[in-house]
Design an enzyme around this catalytic site. Structure first.
Site, mmCIF file in Angstrom:
data_model
loop_
_atom_site.group_PDB
_atom_site.id
_atom_site.type_symbol
_atom_site.label_atom_id
_atom_site.label_comp_id
_atom_site.label_asym_id
_atom_site.label_seq_id
_atom_site.Cartn_x
_atom_site.Cartn_y
_atom_site.Cartn_z
ATOM 1 C CB SER A 144 -1.369 -5.528 -2.800
ATOM 2 O OG SER A 144 -2.269 -5.014 -2.174
ATOM 3 C CE LYS A 204 -1.517 -1.855 -1.457
ATOM 4 N NZ LYS A 204 -2.078 -2.640 -0.707
ATOM 5 C CB SER A 223 0.109 -4.977 1.535
ATOM 6 O OG SER A 223 -0.094 -4.874 0.356
#
Length: 298
Positions: A71, A74, A132
């Site tokens: 993640s 992101k 997240s």
């Protein structure tokens, strides 16, 4: 009785006072350099830190080896959104069933968005970066991609992620998803992710979001009422290391445990990344070691 040249020599010798850290070299009094910080050993397979002011590398460990990023991807999702011209952070986005279906099908981390709710772009960014949320990532890709279908919009958004990576000189990076759940070709390096974080931190909105430990957001429900969403940041470094200003955790079966981090002390900022640590505790410990080393090396 001491006279003449001998007396001059004695007086000169008496004037030389040896103090801690002083050396006589070639007849001159020099200050010894401060003891260099010991280069740390980290658990993660890859690591990198740099001086944010000038981009100078302070530590490398397989810094240019391509690895799964989880993640931490992101960060680029947020970067692309925040780079949109005439961006309205208060524009509302309706949560689609496709976003929640995606979370369920992938077993993905979630901002727990409710189908039919109207959330602002700013709130989606908080949902993206704190808990997240892969649902928030999907919503942003759908909103800011271009095309007549959701699939086309997502594809174009990922293309923007890759073009942005290229513009930032992230030469060992490729994105194939909006959230880091790889479709077989989603990778980066500690150095590239550090470049991304350093650039993203130029945005005041990004900085405000990634340093937030928790937030309570009021969103509009499908029926026109409201509810509160409570999101906590997955980055424990914010509570465990003084001066931390971000940035993003990542994990996954291939990525293991990753962390892109930044901290400011005495007006100086160190930014870095660790990839493929064996546990969440180890990635945090690694980041602390590297930050300590980085500040000692400035």
């Amino acid at each position: 009785m001491i006279t003449g040249i001998q007396g001059v020599r004695v007086r000169r010798a008496a004037a030389v006072v040896m103090t801690s850290g002083a050396l006589v070299v070639g007849g001159a009094l020099n200050t010894a350099p401060a003891h260099a910080a010991t280069k740390p050993t980290i658990n993660a397979k890859g690591g990198f830190i740099m001086n944010n002011a000038n981009g100078k590398s302070l530590y490398t460990k397989y810094a240019d080896t391509k690895r799964a990023t989880g993640s931490t991807t992101k960060m680029m999702t947020a970067k692309v959104v925040l780079s949109q011209k005439n961006l309205n952070l208060d524009a509302k986005v309706t949560v689609q069933k496709a976003y929640s279906d995606y979370i369920v099908s992938k077993g993905a981390s979630s901002a727990r968005l409710i189908v039919g709710d109207k959330v602002t772009v700013r709130q989606l960014l908080y949902g993206l970066m704190l808990p997240s949320g892969c649902d928030a990532a999907y919503a942003l890709a759908d909103k800011f991609g271009t095309g007549s279908t959701r699939a086309a919009r997502v594809k174009s958004f990922i293309a923007k992620m890759n073009s942005t990576a290229k513009s930032l000189g992230m030469t060992n990076t490729k994105f194939d998803s909006f959230d880091g759940i790889s479709n077989g070709s989603n990778y980066s390096t500690p150095r590239d992710l550090t470049k991304l974080a350093s650039n993203a931190l130029k945005s005041s909105t990004f900085r405000s979001i990634v340093k937030t430990k928790s937030t309570k957001q009021k969103v509009t429900t499908k029926s026109g009422g409201y509810r509160y969403m409570n999101w906590s940041n997955t980055n424990s470094l914010l509570s465990e290391y003084s001066g931390t200003i971000g940035v993003k955790t990542g994990s996954g079966s291939q990525a293991k445990y990753c962390l892109v981090f930044a901290a400011t002390r005495n007006g100086k900022t160190v930014v870095g990344a660790v990839l493929t640590a064996s546990s969440a505790a180890n990635r945090t410990s690694d980041a602390k070691k590297l930050l300590n080393y980085g500040f000692a090396s400035l």
